[in-house]
Design a protein around this motif. Structure first.
Motif, PDB file in Angstrom:
ATOM      1  N   ASP A 137       0.824  -1.151  -0.084  1.00  0.00           N
ATOM      2  CA  ASP A 137       0.079   0.012  -0.106  1.00  0.00           C
ATOM      3  C   ASP A 137       0.970   1.069  -0.128  1.00  0.00           C
ATOM      4  O   ASP A 137       1.571   1.552   1.134  1.00  0.00           O
ATOM      5  CB  ASP A 137      -0.952  -0.062   1.412  1.00  0.00           C
ATOM      6  CG  ASP A 137      -1.741   0.999   1.184  1.00  0.00           C
ATOM      7  OD1 ASP A 137      -1.837   1.781   0.090  1.00  0.00           O
ATOM      8  OD2 ASP A 137      -2.715   1.270   2.278  1.00  0.00           O
TER       9      ASP A 137
ATOM     10  N   THR B 240      -0.186   4.405  -0.593  1.00  0.00           N
ATOM     11  CA  THR B 240      -0.995   5.606  -0.161  1.00  0.00           C
ATOM     12  C   THR B 240      -0.246   6.602   0.852  1.00  0.00           C
ATOM     13  O   THR B 240      -0.068   7.659   0.527  1.00  0.00           O
ATOM     14  CB  THR B 240      -2.340   5.117   0.292  1.00  0.00           C
ATOM     15  OG1 THR B 240      -2.733   4.154  -0.428  1.00  0.00           O
ATOM     16  CG2 THR B 240      -3.240   6.311   0.308  1.00  0.00           C
ATOM     17  N   PRO B 241       0.254   5.956   2.081  1.00  0.00           N
ATOM     18  CA  PRO B 241       0.931   6.832   2.899  1.00  0.00           C
ATOM     19  C   PRO B 241       2.184   7.340   2.330  1.00  0.00           C
ATOM     20  O   PRO B 241       2.473   8.678   2.636  1.00  0.00           O
ATOM     21  CB  PRO B 241       1.176   5.828   4.070  1.00  0.00           C
ATOM     22  CG  PRO B 241       0.475   4.684   3.936  1.00  0.00           C
ATOM     23  CD  PRO B 241       0.084   4.531   2.489  1.00  0.00           C
ATOM     24  N   ILE B 242       2.987   6.586   1.517  1.00  0.00           N
ATOM     25  CA  ILE B 242       4.053   7.254   0.902  1.00  0.00           C
ATOM     26  C   ILE B 242       3.923   8.362  -0.035  1.00  0.00           C
ATOM     27  O   ILE B 242       4.552   9.507   0.169  1.00  0.00           O
ATOM     28  CB  ILE B 242       4.938   6.142   0.251  1.00  0.00           C
ATOM     29  CG1 ILE B 242       5.200   5.026   1.228  1.00  0.00           C
ATOM     30  CG2 ILE B 242       5.994   6.647  -0.655  1.00  0.00           C
ATOM     31  CD1 ILE B 242       5.782   3.708   0.646  1.00  0.00           C
TER      32      ILE B 242
ATOM     33  N   ASN C 265       1.194  10.322  -0.067  1.00  0.00           N
ATOM     34  CA  ASN C 265       0.537  11.572   0.747  1.00  0.00           C
ATOM     35  C   ASN C 265       1.935  12.229   1.402  1.00  0.00           C
ATOM     36  O   ASN C 265       1.680  13.295   1.277  1.00  0.00           O
ATOM     37  CB  ASN C 265      -0.125  10.885   1.918  1.00  0.00           C
ATOM     38  CG  ASN C 265      -1.498  10.620   1.194  1.00  0.00           C
ATOM     39  OD1 ASN C 265      -2.344  11.340   0.454  1.00  0.00           O
ATOM     40  ND2 ASN C 265      -2.393   9.595   1.629  1.00  0.00           N
TER      41      ASN C 265
ATOM     42  N   GLU D 187       3.542  14.265  -1.449  1.00  0.00           N
ATOM     43  CA  GLU D 187       2.556  15.184  -1.581  1.00  0.00           C
ATOM     44  C   GLU D 187       2.728  16.318  -0.738  1.00  0.00           C
ATOM     45  O   GLU D 187       2.724  17.598  -1.091  1.00  0.00           O
ATOM     46  CB  GLU D 187       1.240  14.792  -2.044  1.00  0.00           C
ATOM     47  CG  GLU D 187       0.672  15.282  -3.234  1.00  0.00           C
ATOM     48  CD  GLU D 187      -1.027  14.887  -3.380  1.00  0.00           C
ATOM     49  OE1 GLU D 187      -1.083  13.827  -3.090  1.00  0.00           O
ATOM     50  OE2 GLU D 187      -1.741  15.799  -3.641  1.00  0.00           O
TER      51      GLU D 187
ATOM     52  N   GLN E 274      -1.166   2.607  -8.036  1.00  0.00           N
ATOM     53  CA  GLN E 274      -1.766   3.530  -6.964  1.00  0.00           C
ATOM     54  C   GLN E 274      -1.484   4.942  -7.084  1.00  0.00           C
ATOM     55  O   GLN E 274      -2.311   5.701  -6.821  1.00  0.00           O
ATOM     56  CB  GLN E 274      -1.175   2.969  -5.489  1.00  0.00           C
ATOM     57  CG  GLN E 274      -1.581   1.524  -5.434  1.00  0.00           C
ATOM     58  CD  GLN E 274      -1.024   0.787  -4.171  1.00  0.00           C
ATOM     59  OE1 GLN E 274      -0.667   1.605  -3.218  1.00  0.00           O
ATOM     60  NE2 GLN E 274      -0.734  -0.262  -4.115  1.00  0.00           N
TER      61      GLN E 274
ATOM     62  N   ASN F  62      -4.200   5.713  -9.631  1.00  0.00           N
ATOM     63  CA  ASN F  62      -5.695   5.467  -9.200  1.00  0.00           C
ATOM     64  C   ASN F  62      -5.642   6.754  -8.021  1.00  0.00           C
ATOM     65  O   ASN F  62      -6.765   7.289  -8.065  1.00  0.00           O
ATOM     66  CB  ASN F  62      -5.883   4.501  -8.196  1.00  0.00           C
ATOM     67  CG  ASN F  62      -6.088   3.219  -9.360  1.00  0.00           C
ATOM     68  OD1 ASN F  62      -6.176   3.376 -10.593  1.00  0.00           O
ATOM     69  ND2 ASN F  62      -5.986   1.998  -8.854  1.00  0.00           N
ATOM     70  N   GLN F  63      -4.812   7.030  -7.379  1.00  0.00           N
ATOM     71  CA  GLN F  63      -5.023   8.243  -6.355  1.00  0.00           C
ATOM     72  C   GLN F  63      -4.673   9.597  -7.119  1.00  0.00           C
ATOM     73  O   GLN F  63      -4.882  10.684  -6.449  1.00  0.00           O
ATOM     74  CB  GLN F  63      -3.925   8.041  -5.340  1.00  0.00           C
ATOM     75  CG  GLN F  63      -4.243   6.719  -4.445  1.00  0.00           C
ATOM     76  CD  GLN F  63      -2.969   6.535  -3.669  1.00  0.00           C
ATOM     77  OE1 GLN F  63      -2.148   7.236  -3.187  1.00  0.00           O
ATOM     78  NE2 GLN F  63      -3.076   5.044  -3.525  1.00  0.00           N
ATOM     79  N   GLN F  64      -4.557   9.701  -8.432  1.00  0.00           N
ATOM     80  CA  GLN F  64      -4.180  10.977  -8.870  1.00  0.00           C
ATOM     81  C   GLN F  64      -3.070  11.736  -8.440  1.00  0.00           C
ATOM     82  O   GLN F  64      -3.562  12.879  -8.162  1.00  0.00           O
ATOM     83  CB  GLN F  64      -5.554  11.646  -9.401  1.00  0.00           C
ATOM     84  CG  GLN F  64      -6.524  10.719 -10.171  1.00  0.00           C
ATOM     85  CD  GLN F  64      -7.435  11.258 -10.989  1.00  0.00           C
ATOM     86  OE1 GLN F  64      -7.685  12.586 -10.511  1.00  0.00           O
ATOM     87  NE2 GLN F  64      -8.050  10.655 -11.848  1.00  0.00           N
ATOM     88  N   VAL F  65      -1.825  11.205  -8.030  1.00  0.00           N
ATOM     89  CA  VAL F  65      -1.027  12.169  -7.514  1.00  0.00           C
ATOM     90  C   VAL F  65      -0.358  13.062  -8.506  1.00  0.00           C
ATOM     91  O   VAL F  65       0.036  12.524  -9.654  1.00  0.00           O
ATOM     92  CB  VAL F  65       0.207  11.065  -6.863  1.00  0.00           C
ATOM     93  CG1 VAL F  65       1.407  11.849  -6.305  1.00  0.00           C
ATOM     94  CG2 VAL F  65      -0.268  10.028  -6.059  1.00  0.00           C
ATOM     95  N   PRO F  66      -0.488  14.180  -8.418  1.00  0.00           N
ATOM     96  CA  PRO F  66      -0.225  15.368  -9.499  1.00  0.00           C
ATOM     97  C   PRO F  66       1.180  15.418  -9.634  1.00  0.00           C
ATOM     98  O   PRO F  66       1.493  16.416 -10.373  1.00  0.00           O
ATOM     99  CB  PRO F  66      -0.937  16.562  -8.844  1.00  0.00           C
ATOM    100  CG  PRO F  66      -0.759  16.508  -7.478  1.00  0.00           C
ATOM    101  CD  PRO F  66      -0.827  14.976  -7.181  1.00  0.00           C
TER     102      PRO F  66
END
Lengths: 416, 291
Positions: free
Chosen positions: A221, A223-225, A227, A230, A251, A254-258
């Motif tokens: 996962d 996601t935390p990385i 975040n 960002e 990911q 999917n999370q659309q990290v810009p």
């Protein structure tokens, strides 16, 4: 001596004589014995599977032209299941039982570092087509007489970092006025020197390093990385990933990290990466020494095409290097006039071979990375490629570029 | 902001863990089988869904259904080819059967894992999400598929609760978990109860695998960690207790997410494992375990 024992003795004598005669007849035939090259590879991984295939292709091409001084090249392959222990057993078997003359092994630095002492103990030439850790060549430099049998047929992490920085300077700093970066790399032997290289060269090209995140290679996962990255608000993520690739990329999309990803992403070099990620790879930038559309030398595209014709897919990056390695091993054996390990080492050190990834020469005994590939213009610089519309498009350096940078809509390049 | 982030991400991960662990605990509760091929079945479902949708282009929904169907088939194969022959064997003493089932399903799982690695390589695959795009919840950019995953998990868990507590079949299953001999005395064939349970398990594991493939992605390397995480959740919750697993899944999910956000993503799994050790000391039967 009874008649029986005399008879027995004489038959033994005849047998002995016969054996000697056979041996005498056999010795001229020795010259035509095949040259055996072992390939110890991660056959279940996409990147590793190309190694034995490419080596086989090179051997067939050399054999079709008559081999090396009349001797054919024979490839013996071993699946190491990505394990150091399996690799060591394969190495011992290759040398002691299968009597190979040289070994091509692995893209995992930990595996190659485990094999290096065995190359020294069994005095057998070993070349790695895909591992990157600086430690491999540093060990050769530190104890040359012992470790001289190991050659590094792929860029060291230090060179990889330089290659990424050179590309980032042209594409991002000069091209897009990018100013800040976060380094994101997996925790493995090969990324330690890579990260040191990044931290040295990124500020030099004008990219301020805001944060440096290392994560476990079995992370699932991300996601935390993302975040955390960002929150630091960088213009670009500089990657150092190989054991992971598909999952962070999917990911990220999917999370659309810009924030664009730029750097080393070994799995992205695989032709199947687009499909594996359901095209989440769009816009991912990765450093490569090769690619299906990348004409680094006149040999690159014909090899890629021949490989695809034979196996149905394009080779991975270690396919290119393994192919070159069989050729320059054969070249060294020809120049040495022997498969004696020490003579092969001496000949390999003088290698000057135009391969599929550039011009191949090795650093010498007094250089920091003894037996590593020389990096630089006119030798090997690597390239930067980007996934665009499901294809791997070379975007740097200029002379091989086939397209401009292009990002999916969720990416916000701050200074466009 | 960070609190919401943890709340949202933790919920999705926990719901997925719960779904994966519930089938596992149900089988143990009813038939005493610890199925160590659990992770392999989940990965097989995800890889099948990926292959159907991305290689054969069947479409996302069909792909997901194919994934679940594959898990269902594998679940029955595990029961009929591995578990049942061991349970019925006369040459294996009764008191050793559990350990044989444990070893048998472990080997079966490794076989599936190696086959997946052989045919589909050990590189990770991701299932095409059913819903794409992101929504903004309280300033947290959340993939819609993450919400979808959480909703599906909750709905399925609710359905399972209804099935077990409100239907006749469910009640027989529940009774079998309490007293197998009693159920046979009431005229129910134990084998058919087992088949129902393995069918429920197959669907749950398949669904969990496919959702995991969409949410995080899987590879043949995920087999071991997935089995281990289901195992530790189930042990933490109390072996065989469905509601215990549910609670344990949320405890583990949130503990992991908190660690990843507040300490370091690299240490994600460590606190949950430490908690497991502590629970084993203080309360060996788990949170809601009966035995």
């Amino acid at each position: 001596m009874s008649l029986k024992t005399a008879l027995h003795a004489s038959t033994s004598l005849i047998a002995l004589a016969g054996a000697v005669a056979l041996g005498l007849f056999a010795s001229p035939a020795l010259a035509a014995d095949p040259i055996k090259i072992a390939v110890i590879a991660e056959a279940q991984a996409i990147a590793g599977a190309s190694m034995p295939q490419a080596a086989q292709l090179a051997a067939e091409e050399i054999n079709a032209k008559g081999g090396v001084d009349g001797r054919k090249i024979e490839i013996v392959t071993y699946d190491n299941h990505s394990s150091s222990a399996d690799s060591v057993r394969a190495f011992q078997r290759a040398v002691n039982e299968d009597k190979v003359n040289a070994v091509i092994a692995s893209y995992i630095s930990e595996v190659v570092l485990a094999l290096e002492p065995w190359a020294a103990r069994l005095k057998t030439v070993m070349v790695t087509p895909g591992a990157a850790s600086n430690e491999i060549t540093k060990a050769v430099h530190k104890d040359y007489d012992k470790n001289k049998y190991t050659f590094h047929g792929y860029l060291t992490s230090a060179s990889l970092a330089l290659s990424v920085c050179d590309a980032a300077k042209d594409l991002l700093v000069d091209g897009k006025h990018t100013k800040t970066a976060v380094i994101m790399s997996e925790d493995a032997a090969w990324t330690k020197p890579l990260d040191i290289g990044y931290q040295e060269c990124l500020p030099k090209i004008g990219l301020k390093v805001l944060d440096h995140i290392r994560f476990s290679p079995d992370t699932t996962d991300f996601t935390p990385i993302f975040n955390k990255i960002e929150a630091a608000k960088p213009d670009v993520i500089i990657t150092g990933i190989s054991h992971v690739g598909v999952q962070p990329t999917v990911q990220w999309k999917n999370q659309q990290v810009p924030i664009p990803m730029f750097g080393i992403s070994s799995q992205a070099t695989n032709e199947t990466f687009g499909k594996d990620t359901n095209n989440a790879a769009e816009g991912v930038l990765y450093q490569g020494v090769s690619g299906p559309d990348l004409a680094i030398t006149p040999k690159s595209l014909p090899f890629a095409e021949a490989f695809r014709k034979k196996y149905g897919n394009f080779p991975s990056y270690c396919g290119y290097t393994a192919y070159d390695e069989v050729y320059y091993l054969a070249d060294a054996i020809k120049r040495a006039g022997s498969t004696d390990s020490d003579k092969m080492v001496a000949a390999l050190e003088k290698t000057d071979w135009e391969g599929t990834i550039g011009r191949i020469q090795f650093y010498g005994k007094n250089d920091e990375f003894t037996h590593g590939l020389k990096y630089g213009k006119g030798l090997i610089t690597g390239a930067m490629l980007q996934w665009q519309d499901g294809k791997q498009v070379p975007v740097w350096p200029k002379d091989v570029a086939k397209g401009q940078l292009k990002f999916p809509s969720f990416i916000k390049l701050t200074a466009n | 902001m960070l609190a919401f982030q943890i709340l949202i991400d933790g919920f999705a991960v926990s719901a997925l863990y719960a779904l994966g662990a519930m089938g596992f605990t149900l089988i143990f509760g009813v038939s005493g089988v610890l199925n160590l091929s659990h992770g392999a079945i989940m990965v097989a479902a995800a890889v099948a869904a990926w292959a159907a949708a991305s290689v054969l282009h069947t479409g996302t929904y069909t792909g997901a259904l194919i994934g679940i169907a594959v898990a269902l088939i594998m679940s029955f194969a595990t029961y009929f080819a591995v578990v049942q022959p061991i349970q019925r064997s006369r040459r294996i003493p009764n008191e050793e059967k559990e350990i044989f089932v444990l070893t048998g399903t472990l080997l079966w799982g490794i076989m599936i894992q190696e086959l997946i690695a052989y045919f589909f390589t050990n590189n990770a695959k991701t299932v095409l999400p059913i819903i794409e795009g992101v929504v903004n919840i309280m300033g947290v950019r959340t993939p819609q598929n993450e919400i979808f995953t959480a909703v599906v998990c909750c709905v399925v868990i609710a359905l399972l609760w209804l099935l077990v507590n409100r239907t006749r079949t469910g009640k027989v299953v529940l009774a079998a978990s309490m007293n197998p001999r009693g159920v046979t005395l009431l005229g129910h064939e134990l084998t058919s109860v087992y088949i129902v349970v393995w069918a429920i398990y197959g669907v749950l594991a398949g669904l969990a695998g496919v959702l995991l493939g969409m949410f995080l992605g899987v590879s043949s390397y995920s087999v071991g960690p997935l089995t281990a995480s289901a195992f530790s959740i189930v042990v933490l919750g109390g072996l065989g207790s469905v509601s215990g697993s549910l609670i344990a899944a949320f405890v583990v999910g949130y503990l992991e997410t908190l660690t990843a956000y507040l300490i370091n993503p690299a240490y994600r799994t460590i606190p949950a494992l430490l908690l497991l050790v502590v629970v084993m000391y203080i309360r060996p039967q788990g949170l809601l375990g009966r035995r």
